[in-house]
Write a protein that holds these residues in place. Sequence first.
Motif, PDB file in Angstrom:
ATOM      1  N   LYS A   1     -13.337  25.025  33.306  1.00  0.00           N
ATOM      2  CA  LYS A   1     -12.628  23.916  32.543  1.00  0.00           C
ATOM      3  C   LYS A   1     -11.809  23.287  33.502  1.00  0.00           C
TER       4      LYS A   1
ATOM      5  N   SER B   1     -11.335  23.105  36.772  1.00  0.00           N
ATOM      6  CA  SER B   1     -11.914  22.201  37.900  1.00  0.00           C
ATOM      7  C   SER B   1     -12.338  20.837  37.188  1.00  0.00           C
ATOM      8  N   ALA B   2     -13.106  21.061  36.180  1.00  0.00           N
ATOM      9  CA  ALA B   2     -13.533  19.661  35.354  1.00  0.00           C
ATOM     10  C   ALA B   2     -12.352  18.724  35.188  1.00  0.00           C
ATOM     11  N   HIS B   3     -11.098  19.188  35.001  1.00  0.00           N
ATOM     12  CA  HIS B   3     -10.203  18.576  34.448  1.00  0.00           C
ATOM     13  C   HIS B   3      -9.572  17.831  35.776  1.00  0.00           C
ATOM     14  N   MET B   4      -9.602  18.569  36.844  1.00  0.00           N
ATOM     15  CA  MET B   4      -9.075  18.137  38.236  1.00  0.00           C
ATOM     16  C   MET B   4      -9.933  17.108  38.651  1.00  0.00           C
ATOM     17  N   MET B   5     -11.206  17.277  38.499  1.00  0.00           N
ATOM     18  CA  MET B   5     -12.107  16.071  38.944  1.00  0.00           C
ATOM     19  C   MET B   5     -12.657  14.957  38.169  1.00  0.00           C
ATOM     20  N   GLY B   6     -12.068  15.187  36.713  1.00  0.00           N
ATOM     21  CA  GLY B   6     -12.558  14.149  35.696  1.00  0.00           C
ATOM     22  C   GLY B   6     -13.916  14.151  35.406  1.00  0.00           C
ATOM     23  N   CYS B   7     -14.487  15.554  35.647  1.00  0.00           N
ATOM     24  CA  CYS B   7     -15.922  15.738  34.979  1.00  0.00           C
ATOM     25  C   CYS B   7     -15.835  16.355  33.722  1.00  0.00           C
ATOM     26  N   GLU B   8     -17.042  16.267  33.080  1.00  0.00           N
ATOM     27  CA  GLU B   8     -17.310  16.962  31.720  1.00  0.00           C
ATOM     28  C   GLU B   8     -17.375  18.511  32.003  1.00  0.00           C
TER      29      GLU B   8
ATOM     30  N   CYS C   1     -19.431  19.399  40.391  1.00  0.00           N
ATOM     31  CA  CYS C   1     -19.780  18.361  39.236  1.00  0.00           C
ATOM     32  C   CYS C   1     -21.247  18.180  39.443  1.00  0.00           C
TER      33      CYS C   1
ATOM     34  N   ARG D   1     -18.865  15.695  44.574  1.00  0.00           N
ATOM     35  CA  ARG D   1     -17.438  15.944  44.258  1.00  0.00           C
ATOM     36  C   ARG D   1     -17.426  17.651  43.912  1.00  0.00           C
TER      37      ARG D   1
ATOM     38  N   PRO E   1      -4.763  21.399  32.224  1.00  0.00           N
ATOM     39  CA  PRO E   1      -4.742  20.503  30.974  1.00  0.00           C
ATOM     40  C   PRO E   1      -3.615  21.093  30.021  1.00  0.00           C
TER      41      PRO E   1
END
Length: 776
Positions: free
Chosen positions: A560, A562-569, A582, A588, A606
């Motif tokens: 969760k 890493s998704a926030h850091m990369m802007g990935c779902e 991602c 990425r 987050p």
Amino acid sequence: MATDAKLVGQSVARREDEKLLLGRGAFVEDIKVPGTQWLSLVRSPHAHARIRSIDTSAALQAPGVTAVFTGKDIHPRFGTNPTVPLRFYGAESAPYDLIAVDKARHVGEVVAVVVADTRYGARDAADLIFVDYEPLEAAIDVEKALRDDAPRVHDDRPNGIIHWRHQLGNVSQAFEEAAVIVRERIVNQKIHGVPMEPRAGLAHWDPVQETMSLWATVQTPHALRDHLAEILHLSSDSVRVVAPDVGGGFGVKHEDPEYALLCIASMHLGVPVKWVATRTEDFLAMHQARGKTSYLEVSADADGKLTGLRVRHLHDLGAYAKGPEPSLSASSAMISTGVYDIPNVEFEVRNGYTNTTPQGPYRGAGRPEGIHLIERGLDRLASELGLDPTEIRRRNYLPPFDQPMRTGGGDVFDSGNYEASLDQVMELSSYRQLREQQQQARAEGRHMGIGVASWVKTGGSGPSPVDPSSSRYEWGRVRVDRGGKVTLFTGSSPHGQGGETVFAQIVADVFGISDDDVTVLHGDTATVAHGVGTYGSRALVTGGMSAKIAAEKVRDKMLKLSAHMMGCEPDHMTLEGGVFVCTTNRERTLPFAEVADASFQVLARPADMEFGLDEDSFYQPSGLTYNFGTYIAVVEVDTETGDVDLQRLYTVDDQGVIVNPMTVVGQVHGGATQGIGQALYEISEYDQTGQLLNASLMDYAIPTAEMTPEFVVAFSETPSPLNSLGVKGMGEGPTTGAPSAVVNAVVDALSPLGVSHIEMPLTPERVWRAIQDAQG
């Protein structure tokens, strides 16, 4: 270091061994605290005696002596040794005092405590204490102890404590209609665990903080902590127990009263107090095991299909009901249906107190006794029907299954494929060729024997079918620091099994990192907040699963983040070889350590995410796991001397998914060797007055390296459906299967002479006498 290779299933070198091989281990004996005084224990020389008086005056005047305690000093100020509730059996255990007050109930029971400034000063002063005893008639044999006219071990209650029954179908009718019935009285003799390191402890009371620290050679530091808190009237948070390096456990190192006496002495004096048992002390007072006399009846039809089983189990508890021992007699009877389909079953179990050392768990804990009954019974039936021992087993195995199934004995097996295990060991041993070699040996006048035994063993600490409250959790906590290094805190307390290594493999696989990046901490209740311990083939099932679940919680949080850091779902994030990817744009990526560091940064997380990476799990198994296997032993017997030459032991073990094959091979070698010890060498021998006749390694025989056979080891894997690792227990299976395989082989070798049964241990004298008796 990231890795794509899975570690579970690999023979990773044991990380625990290097420090021990280089002499860097820290056992209780090695721990030094300034100002430590030494404790020595005065033990009863009588199996049963009233204590008229104790004169401690001479000891108190001895040089360096700082304290002397008797039972009247300890009780009732402090609590008694806790016993396991027996409410599901409608029974109650007799009180288990830390130190005898008015009556000694077995040779070796503590009657006085001496503390002095040196080890030898305490020992010399102990010899100055005079105890005036009134010897009483002792109850030594459990069958006699259960009679109404037997001497009472505890004055306020009869010697019988549990009378448990189980019935399925109609055994009487099965016997009436049977083509063949075999009956045998079988004794599983008392034996001793004999860990390399005797029991030892170092207690240190802090009078300012009012906290107790105890270093002890135990398998269950958290249970000992809780017991001490109850006895000493302290909170659990005020007691710290550390199990440092432990030189063997095998089920015999648990919450013994000597540790409470150590703590009481330290509290009284305000100084550290140490005790290290002598080998003879441990033989006299560390709990013994097995101790069951059983009456077996088995019936079959003309084709060798089992139709009925009746077992009457008489279990010798010793002087006190220690730990789970009373309930293990029921478990022992239940497992005596083995891996076979038996439609009619009847059990009667009686536990009785005797004036001998208390009984307790030892590697296998009741199951080797039950398996030995059915495996001897099957060989007797095969002989009566003219069937090969492998054939009668093949005709009676439970069919393969991969979901829990209740047996005739009442156990709920998780999964099994027993005929496949037999096929595998027959191929491994070239069984048909072995039988041809046996015929050739007999033609030459040699007595070669081949013994077969199929076995099953509980594990995992799930709820017992008899006592659902018996299920035990295990706790694991996984923390990742800023640099991406992982620490596992486990409530399991490995002491030779390889737990540190296999737990690191499991956690490393969750993150896709090297096991070198995983530190495993255990055995200290100040560092590891919760735990149950290592015993009963539970460590991998419960400790491994709690570690895996805690690691998965951390991994999911990192996904969760890493998704926030990369802007990935978040649903598009994966962890591959220690790198977060991602999946919608695989270019990425983020390294494991970078994501770990971000969890400690306010702006990188987050808004709804808590600081750091630290998760735990209380894993509670839903049922017991059951590992299984089939063994074949090859022996040759010298009929002139009775000497048994155990030449080879072929083993096929199924413990579910194998995490580390190398450690499992080691478990087979060690466990089978202890089973061989019961079959051929070991017995705790008492005389009629309750004196233990072999209370040293000069007289108690355990197998050495030169006395072990060639081990030919193989495995199968039938995953358990009860946990996501698919694992079962392992360490006690070989101790369960080996005794019956060896005994069956010896009897097979001597069957042309008319020998049909020999009681363990099969010493040369017993074998020779069996031959003489068979030949009249």
